[in-house]
Scaffold this motif. Sequence first.
Motif, PDB file in Angstrom:
ATOM      1  N   ALA A  16       0.833  -1.211   0.000  1.00  0.00           N
ATOM      2  CA  ALA A  16       0.000   0.000   0.000  1.00  0.00           C
ATOM      3  C   ALA A  16       0.865   1.259   0.000  1.00  0.00           C
ATOM      4  CB  ALA A  16      -0.924  -0.013   1.216  1.00  0.00           C
ATOM      5  N   LEU A  17       1.978   1.230   0.743  1.00  0.00           N
ATOM      6  CA  LEU A  17       2.892   2.372   0.761  1.00  0.00           C
ATOM      7  C   LEU A  17       3.532   2.579  -0.608  1.00  0.00           C
ATOM      8  CD1 LEU A  17       4.351   4.575   2.344  1.00  0.00           C
ATOM      9  CD2 LEU A  17       6.059   2.873   3.026  1.00  0.00           C
ATOM     10  N   ALA A  18       3.929   1.487  -1.265  1.00  0.00           N
ATOM     11  CA  ALA A  18       4.507   1.590  -2.606  1.00  0.00           C
ATOM     12  C   ALA A  18       3.494   2.167  -3.594  1.00  0.00           C
ATOM     13  CB  ALA A  18       4.986   0.216  -3.071  1.00  0.00           C
ATOM     14  N   LEU A  19       2.239   1.743  -3.485  1.00  0.00           N
ATOM     15  CA  LEU A  19       1.204   2.277  -4.364  1.00  0.00           C
ATOM     16  C   LEU A  19       0.975   3.759  -4.099  1.00  0.00           C
ATOM     17  CD1 LEU A  19      -1.030   2.032  -6.449  1.00  0.00           C
ATOM     18  CD2 LEU A  19      -2.549   1.184  -4.642  1.00  0.00           C
ATOM     19  N   LEU A  20       0.992   4.164  -2.831  1.00  0.00           N
ATOM     20  CA  LEU A  20       0.803   5.574  -2.486  1.00  0.00           C
ATOM     21  C   LEU A  20       1.913   6.434  -3.096  1.00  0.00           C
ATOM     22  CD1 LEU A  20      -0.661   7.787  -0.923  1.00  0.00           C
ATOM     23  CD2 LEU A  20       0.719   7.189   1.084  1.00  0.00           C
ATOM     24  N   CYS A  26       1.357   6.709  -6.821  1.00  0.00           N
ATOM     25  CA  CYS A  26       0.253   7.634  -7.116  1.00  0.00           C
ATOM     26  C   CYS A  26       0.688   9.088  -6.964  1.00  0.00           C
ATOM     27  CB  CYS A  26      -0.941   7.339  -6.211  1.00  0.00           C
ATOM     28  SG  CYS A  26      -1.749   5.755  -6.525  1.00  0.00           S
ATOM     29  N   LEU A  27       1.451   9.375  -5.911  1.00  0.00           N
ATOM     30  CA  LEU A  27       1.938  10.740  -5.707  1.00  0.00           C
ATOM     31  C   LEU A  27       2.856  11.167  -6.846  1.00  0.00           C
ATOM     32  CD1 LEU A  27       2.649  10.730  -1.854  1.00  0.00           C
ATOM     33  CD2 LEU A  27       0.771  11.860  -3.064  1.00  0.00           C
ATOM     34  N   ALA A  28       3.721  10.253  -7.287  1.00  0.00           N
ATOM     35  CA  ALA A  28       4.610  10.571  -8.407  1.00  0.00           C
ATOM     36  C   ALA A  28       3.807  10.809  -9.686  1.00  0.00           C
ATOM     37  CB  ALA A  28       5.614   9.440  -8.610  1.00  0.00           C
ATOM     38  N   PHE A  29       2.787   9.999  -9.919  1.00  0.00           N
ATOM     39  CA  PHE A  29       1.962  10.148 -11.115  1.00  0.00           C
ATOM     40  C   PHE A  29       1.235  11.489 -11.118  1.00  0.00           C
ATOM     41  CE2 PHE A  29      -2.031   9.660 -13.446  1.00  0.00           C
ATOM     42  CZ  PHE A  29      -1.594   9.139 -14.649  1.00  0.00           C
ATOM     43  N   LEU A  30       0.767  11.924  -9.958  1.00  0.00           N
ATOM     44  CA  LEU A  30       0.003  13.162  -9.875  1.00  0.00           C
ATOM     45  C   LEU A  30       0.878  14.414  -9.876  1.00  0.00           C
ATOM     46  CD1 LEU A  30      -2.646  12.144  -7.171  1.00  0.00           C
ATOM     47  CD2 LEU A  30      -3.038  12.418  -9.620  1.00  0.00           C
ATOM     48  N   SER A  31       2.105  14.309  -9.388  1.00  0.00           N
ATOM     49  CA  SER A  31       2.903  15.516  -9.157  1.00  0.00           C
ATOM     50  C   SER A  31       4.031  15.739 -10.157  1.00  0.00           C
ATOM     51  CB  SER A  31       3.492  15.477  -7.739  1.00  0.00           C
ATOM     52  OG  SER A  31       4.334  14.343  -7.574  1.00  0.00           O
ATOM     53  N   ARG A  65      -7.514   9.777 -14.619  1.00  0.00           N
ATOM     54  CA  ARG A  65      -6.690   8.747 -15.255  1.00  0.00           C
ATOM     55  C   ARG A  65      -6.129   7.773 -14.229  1.00  0.00           C
ATOM     56  NH1 ARG A  65      -1.998  10.460 -18.573  1.00  0.00           N
ATOM     57  NH2 ARG A  65      -2.031   8.228 -18.966  1.00  0.00           N
ATOM     58  N   LEU A  66      -5.785   8.289 -13.056  1.00  0.00           N
ATOM     59  CA  LEU A  66      -5.263   7.417 -11.995  1.00  0.00           C
ATOM     60  C   LEU A  66      -6.326   6.419 -11.551  1.00  0.00           C
ATOM     61  CD1 LEU A  66      -2.988   6.707 -10.011  1.00  0.00           C
ATOM     62  CD2 LEU A  66      -3.902   8.467  -8.474  1.00  0.00           C
ATOM     63  N   VAL A  67      -7.560   6.879 -11.410  1.00  0.00           N
ATOM     64  CA  VAL A  67      -8.663   5.980 -11.045  1.00  0.00           C
ATOM     65  C   VAL A  67      -8.845   4.901 -12.108  1.00  0.00           C
ATOM     66  CG1 VAL A  67     -11.157   5.844 -10.685  1.00  0.00           C
ATOM     67  CG2 VAL A  67      -9.853   7.686  -9.625  1.00  0.00           C
ATOM     68  N   ALA A  68      -8.716   5.288 -13.374  1.00  0.00           N
ATOM     69  CA  ALA A  68      -8.858   4.314 -14.462  1.00  0.00           C
ATOM     70  C   ALA A  68      -7.749   3.272 -14.405  1.00  0.00           C
ATOM     71  CB  ALA A  68      -8.839   5.037 -15.799  1.00  0.00           C
ATOM     72  N   LEU A  69      -6.513   3.701 -14.167  1.00  0.00           N
ATOM     73  CA  LEU A  69      -5.396   2.763 -14.087  1.00  0.00           C
ATOM     74  C   LEU A  69      -5.582   1.789 -12.929  1.00  0.00           C
ATOM     75  CD1 LEU A  69      -2.374   5.165 -14.749  1.00  0.00           C
ATOM     76  CD2 LEU A  69      -3.330   3.478 -16.323  1.00  0.00           C
ATOM     77  N   ILE A  70      -5.997   2.305 -11.776  1.00  0.00           N
ATOM     78  CA  ILE A  70      -6.208   1.453 -10.603  1.00  0.00           C
ATOM     79  C   ILE A  70      -7.365   0.490 -10.846  1.00  0.00           C
ATOM     80  CG2 ILE A  70      -6.959   1.488  -8.191  1.00  0.00           C
ATOM     81  CD1 ILE A  70      -5.343   4.030  -7.825  1.00  0.00           C
ATOM     82  N   THR A  71      -8.406   0.958 -11.518  1.00  0.00           N
ATOM     83  CA  THR A  71      -9.554   0.092 -11.816  1.00  0.00           C
ATOM     84  C   THR A  71      -9.149  -1.076 -12.703  1.00  0.00           C
ATOM     85  OG1 THR A  71     -11.106   1.948 -11.622  1.00  0.00           O
ATOM     86  CG2 THR A  71     -11.839   0.026 -12.868  1.00  0.00           C
ATOM     87  N   CYS A  83      -1.660  -2.525  -9.266  1.00  0.00           N
ATOM     88  CA  CYS A  83      -1.824  -1.070  -9.334  1.00  0.00           C
ATOM     89  C   CYS A  83      -0.473  -0.367  -9.275  1.00  0.00           C
ATOM     90  CB  CYS A  83      -2.709  -0.589  -8.183  1.00  0.00           C
ATOM     91  SG  CYS A  83      -4.421  -1.152  -8.269  1.00  0.00           S
ATOM     92  N   THR A  84       0.419  -0.835  -8.417  1.00  0.00           N
ATOM     93  CA  THR A  84       1.742  -0.215  -8.293  1.00  0.00           C
ATOM     94  C   THR A  84       2.537  -0.362  -9.585  1.00  0.00           C
ATOM     95  OG1 THR A  84       1.768  -0.704  -5.924  1.00  0.00           O
ATOM     96  CG2 THR A  84       3.872  -0.176  -6.954  1.00  0.00           C
ATOM     97  N   VAL A  85       2.531  -1.565 -10.161  1.00  0.00           N
ATOM     98  CA  VAL A  85       3.279  -1.804 -11.395  1.00  0.00           C
ATOM     99  C   VAL A  85       2.745  -0.935 -12.531  1.00  0.00           C
ATOM    100  CG1 VAL A  85       3.767  -3.518 -13.188  1.00  0.00           C
ATOM    101  CG2 VAL A  85       3.992  -4.136 -10.781  1.00  0.00           C
ATOM    102  N   LEU A  86       1.431  -0.884 -12.686  1.00  0.00           N
ATOM    103  CA  LEU A  86       0.849  -0.140 -13.802  1.00  0.00           C
ATOM    104  C   LEU A  86       1.030   1.365 -13.629  1.00  0.00           C
ATOM    105  CD1 LEU A  86      -0.631  -0.330 -16.457  1.00  0.00           C
ATOM    106  CD2 LEU A  86      -2.799  -0.368 -15.208  1.00  0.00           C
ATOM    107  N   VAL A  87       0.762   1.877 -12.436  1.00  0.00           N
ATOM    108  CA  VAL A  87       0.889   3.320 -12.203  1.00  0.00           C
ATOM    109  C   VAL A  87       2.351   3.754 -12.290  1.00  0.00           C
ATOM    110  CG1 VAL A  87       0.564   5.170 -10.510  1.00  0.00           C
ATOM    111  CG2 VAL A  87      -1.214   3.439 -10.819  1.00  0.00           C
TER     112      VAL A  87
END
Length: 314
Positions: free
Chosen positions: A11-15, A18-23, A40-46, A272-276
Amino acid sequence: MRGASLILLAALALLLACLAFLSLGARGDWGFVLMFRGTRLVALITVASAVALSTMVFQTLAANRILTPAIMGFDALFLLGQSGLVFILSGVGVAMLNPYLKFGLETGVMLVAALALFGALLRRGRGISRMILTGIVFGILFRSLTQLLNRLIAPSEFSVVQSASFAQFTAIPANLTWVAAGGTVLVSAWLIAQHRRLDVMALGREAAMSLGVRYDRQARQMLAAVALLVSVSTALVGPIVFFGLLVSALTHHLARSWRHALLLPLSALVACTVLVASQTLFERVLHLQTSVAVVIEGLGGLVFLAMILRRRKS
């Protein structure tokens, strides 16, 4: 204790991903950036969660870690549908279709086909092995029909079909993302809640029935959930064949456990971590225009070959 630590680390790795993807590389108004990239992040996680959970459950029911739901011909049926739409409506007609209608048709056709296959072959105690073999045959049939339609389509419109042959993570419709996310959350929550039954069903049909599990009924329900997840993810971004296999191999290597209470959520977090992280690396760091799906599918194919060769040696 180890399982909880793995979930926390994943979960920490995914967080962080996600922060890197957004910022990373964000400029201008942060409200617009977060709204655009957040969707887009929601779509990737889905998509990642749907692929991971469907693969893990399918491998449990099939008692084989080198199989994915793609072997049932979902990707071939999707491509046949795309070719059929272009053949009937032309490329301009497909582009003018209502996105909700197109998404609903694609999801509905794949789901109905899967339920018909599962219901016909799992009734009266028929095994999953026969279902898998039948799915392979149908996949070959769908690919042959797709090639036939592609030869009949005008060359100028073939690019529409070709673009649908690969998963697209950069042009996901925002209005469809939330519909797909809602359905995926509900189905995923139900599958995770069935983790104890999956632990028993992993022992095999006879052993599970001797322990009081109504195996055939439960298998049909879980395969229906798998079909729904695969249909939604495929209709949203396109066919993904080997990504689930890559995630499954990573999850089993990390977990080293048979408990689905750990395997299911961990596989979703790993996917989710791998894809994001991959999408962030390709878009924000390397500034490459190629689709990250091509690289992920290539890695998944190498994992598949490695698992096949390792089994032969053993």
